[in-house]
Design a protein around this motif. Structure first.
Motif, short mmCIF file in Angstrom:
data_model
loop_
_atom_site.label_atom_id
_atom_site.label_comp_id
_atom_site.label_asym_id
_atom_site.label_seq_id
_atom_site.Cartn_x
_atom_site.Cartn_y
_atom_site.Cartn_z
N ASN A 94 -51.74 -5.24 -2.02
CA ASN A 94 -52.01 -3.45 -1.90
C ASN A 94 -50.61 -3.16 -2.04
N ALA A 95 -50.70 -3.33 -0.84
CA ALA A 95 -49.69 -2.45 -0.28
C ALA A 95 -48.44 -2.73 0.19
N GLN A 96 -48.38 -4.11 -0.28
CA GLN A 96 -46.79 -4.62 -0.22
C GLN A 96 -46.31 -4.48 -2.21
N ILE A 97 -46.87 -4.67 -2.29
CA ILE A 97 -47.13 -4.56 -4.33
C ILE A 97 -46.32 -2.32 -4.27
N ALA A 98 -46.86 -2.30 -4.03
CA ALA A 98 -46.76 -0.71 -3.96
C ALA A 98 -45.51 0.04 -3.30
N TYR A 99 -44.98 -0.86 -1.92
CA TYR A 99 -43.86 -0.56 -0.83
C TYR A 99 -42.97 -1.24 -2.00
N ILE A 100 -43.00 -2.31 -2.61
CA ILE A 100 -41.88 -2.76 -3.48
C ILE A 100 -41.69 -1.72 -5.26
N MET A 101 -42.07 -1.15 -4.64
CA MET A 101 -42.86 -0.13 -6.51
C MET A 101 -41.72 1.04 -5.54
N ALA A 102 -41.89 1.54 -3.98
CA ALA A 102 -41.15 3.10 -3.72
C ALA A 102 -40.38 2.71 -3.42
N THR A 103 -39.71 1.34 -3.06
CA THR A 103 -38.65 1.46 -2.20
C THR A 103 -37.53 0.88 -3.88
N ALA A 104 -38.06 0.00 -4.55
CA ALA A 104 -37.19 0.45 -6.26
C ALA A 104 -36.67 1.88 -6.28
N SER A 105 -38.14 2.40 -6.60
CA SER A 105 -37.66 3.90 -6.98
C SER A 105 -36.80 4.54 -6.48
N HIS A 106 -36.77 4.61 -4.52
CA HIS A 106 -35.81 4.84 -4.05
C HIS A 106 -34.40 4.15 -4.08
N GLU A 107 -34.40 3.24 -4.68
CA GLU A 107 -32.65 2.51 -4.09
C GLU A 107 -32.27 2.69 -5.71
N THR A 108 -32.74 2.81 -6.52
CA THR A 108 -32.21 2.50 -8.21
C THR A 108 -32.45 3.35 -9.07
N TRP A 109 -33.53 3.84 -8.76
CA TRP A 109 -34.89 4.66 -9.39
C TRP A 109 -35.62 3.95 -10.63
N PHE A 110 -36.01 2.06 -10.48
CA PHE A 110 -36.84 1.50 -11.00
C PHE A 110 -34.99 0.95 -11.75
N GLY A 111 -33.71 0.91 -11.83
CA GLY A 111 -33.18 0.34 -12.40
C GLY A 111 -32.17 1.22 -13.89
N ILE A 112 -32.72 2.78 -12.98
CA ILE A 112 -31.78 3.78 -14.11
C ILE A 112 -30.10 3.86 -13.65
N GLN A 113 -30.34 3.21 -12.21
CA GLN A 113 -28.86 3.89 -11.33
C GLN A 113 -27.94 2.77 -11.89
N ASP A 114 -28.58 1.73 -11.97
CA ASP A 114 -27.52 0.31 -12.53
C ASP A 114 -26.70 0.78 -13.50
N PHE A 115 -27.61 1.39 -14.78
CA PHE A 115 -26.97 1.38 -16.19
C PHE A 115 -25.82 3.30 -16.26
N TYR A 116 -26.97 4.86 -15.79
CA TYR A 116 -26.63 5.58 -15.48
C TYR A 116 -25.68 5.71 -14.24
N GLY A 117 -25.51 5.14 -13.65
CA GLY A 117 -24.40 6.43 -13.26
C GLY A 117 -24.53 5.48 -11.21
N SER A 118 -23.89 7.01 -10.64
CA SER A 118 -24.11 6.14 -8.91
C SER A 118 -25.40 7.17 -8.79
N ILE A 119 -24.25 7.89 -7.44
CA ILE A 119 -24.24 9.10 -6.97
C ILE A 119 -24.24 10.51 -6.86
N LYS A 120 -24.64 11.62 -6.76
CA LYS A 120 -24.20 12.36 -6.81
C LYS A 120 -22.46 12.99 -6.95
N ASP A 121 -22.32 12.54 -5.70
CA ASP A 121 -20.52 12.66 -5.27
C ASP A 121 -19.79 12.04 -6.49
N HIS A 122 -20.68 11.36 -6.98
CA HIS A 122 -19.54 10.64 -7.86
C HIS A 122 -20.18 11.12 -9.80
N PRO A 123 -19.95 11.84 -10.43
CA PRO A 123 -21.04 12.20 -10.96
C PRO A 123 -20.22 11.79 -12.65
#
Length: 298
Positions: A94-123
Motif C-alpha cells: 500500500n505504501a508503494q501504491i500510495a507513492y505512485i499516486m502522489a507522484t503521478a499527481s505531483h508530476e502531471t495531475w494524473f495526466g491532466i498536464q499532458d493534455f492541457y498545458g505545461s507550467i505556469k510560466d508558459h500559459p
C-alpha cells in the motif's frame, strides 16, 4: 438441461471460479480507484495549486475547488490505469501504491498536464491536430534544458531524455507496437515543433504511460544510479504509520533527488519531496481503511 450444468466437470467448475475471481478483482480495483480519486479531489494539495490549467483555461486550483465531479472525470480513469499496471507488475504494498499516486499527481495531475498545458510560466496553449495541447514555449524550453525536444518530459512521471526513452523502448516497444525513438513528419513541415515524436506516444497512450510509471519506479529507472537512489522497495516496503512520512520523503529520490552531486541538500527539492510525502500519506491512509470524508460527489 445439459449434464455439464447439472454435474459440471472439474474443468468447467474451475473456469467458472476463475471467471468469478477475475470479475471480483476488477470490481475491487474499480472500488479502490474511486477511493483514491476521492483523495485526489478533496485531500491532495497539488490539485488545489494554480500551476496548471483546466480544459477551459481556468487555473486548475480554481477549477478543482469548484468542480469535484470534473476531478473524478479526469483523474479516475488515470488512477485506474495506474492500479492496473501496479497489479501487472505485482506492486501490492500500500505504501508503494500510495507513492505512485502522489507522484503521478505531483508530476502531471494524473495526466491532466499532458493534455492541457505545461507550467505556469508558459500559459499560452496551442492546439495540436489530435486535440491535445502544447505550451507556446515548450520547444525552446526543452531544447535549452535538455538539449533535445525529441525526448521531452511526458507520461505520468515525465519520462525525459534519450536514455530513459531507450530503456522503455527496450521494455515496452514490442508489447505496444511503438517506437519511442522515432520522429514522424507527415506534413512535410520544416518546423520541428510540429513533428510527431515518441514523446507524443507516451503522452497519448495512457496504458503505456502507466506501465512506464510503475515499472520505472519499481526498478529505479528514472535516474542514473547514484548513492542516493535505489529500487522502489528500498524505500517503501511494509511501511507502517510510524515511519511513513520519512520513508515517503526519502522515496522522492526515485524520480528527482533533493541531494546534489556533492551530497548537499537542495532545499527547494526537499520541500517538494515533503509535500509529495504529505499527499502520499493521505493515499496510504485511504488504502489502509481510514475514511476519507466529503467524497460523495466523486
Amino acid at each position: 438441461m445439459s449434464s455439464l450444468l447439472t454435474n459440471p466437470s472439474g474443468a468447467l467448475l474451475g473456469a467458472i471460479v476463475a471467471g468469478f475471481q477475475a470479475y471480483l478483482s476488477e470490481v475491487q480495483l474499480l472500488q479502490k480507484a474511486k477511493l483514491l480519486t476521492g483523495v485526489a479531489a478533496f485531500k491532495d494539495t497539488k490539485y488545489f495549486s494554480n500551476e496548471a490549467y483546466s480544459p477551459d483555461g481556468t487555473p486548475l486550483g480554481n477549477f478543482v475547488a469548484t468542480n469535484a465531479e470534473s476531478v473524478a472525470k479526469y483523474a479516475l480513469p488515470n488512477i485506474e490505469r495506474l492500479l492496473v499496471s501496479a497489479r501487472k507488475f505485482d506492486v501490492t504494498d500500500n505504501a508503494q501504491i500510495a507513492y505512485i499516486m502522489a507522484t503521478a499527481s505531483h508530476e502531471t495531475w494524473f495526466g491532466i498536464q499532458d493534455f492541457y498545458g505545461s507550467i505556469k510560466d508558459h500559459p499560452a496553449l496551442y492546439e495540436k491536430g489530435n486535440g491535445t495541447f502544447r505550451s507556446k514555449d515548450e520547444y525552446n524550453y526543452f531544447q535549452e534544458a535538455y538539449g533535445t525536444y525529441q525526448f521531452r518530459g511526458r507520461g505520468y512521471v515525465q519520462l525525459t531524455g534519450m536514455e530513459q526513452y531507450q530503456t522503455m523502448q527496450n521494455k515496452f516497444g514490442n508489447q505496444y507496437g511503438v517506437n519511442l525513438l522515432s520522429v514522424t513528419n507527415k506534413n512535410g513541415s520544416d518546423n520541428p515543433w510540429k513533428w510527431t515524436y515518441g514523446a507524443d506516444v507516451v503522452a497519448t497512450n495512457r496504458n503505456l504511460a502507466a506501465d512506464i510509471t510503475v515499472y520505472g519506479m519499481q526498478k529505479d529507472l528514472f535516474r542514473a544510479p547514484n548513492p542516493s537512489s535505489m529500487p522502489f522497495n528500498g524505500y517503501l516496503n511494509n511501511t507502517n504509520d510510524s515511519n511513513a512520512k520519512d520513508n515517503f520523503t526519502q522515496a522522492r529520490k526515485i524520480v528527482n533527488s533533493y541531494i546534489d552531486e556533492n551530497g548537499g541538500i537542495i532545499n527547494k527539492e526537499l520541500d517538494i519531496a515533503k509535500n509529495i510525502a504529505s499527499n502520499a500519506i493521505n493515499y496510504y491512509d485511504a488504502l489502509n481503511g481510514k475514511l476519507i470524508q466529503n467524497t460523495s460527489k466523486v
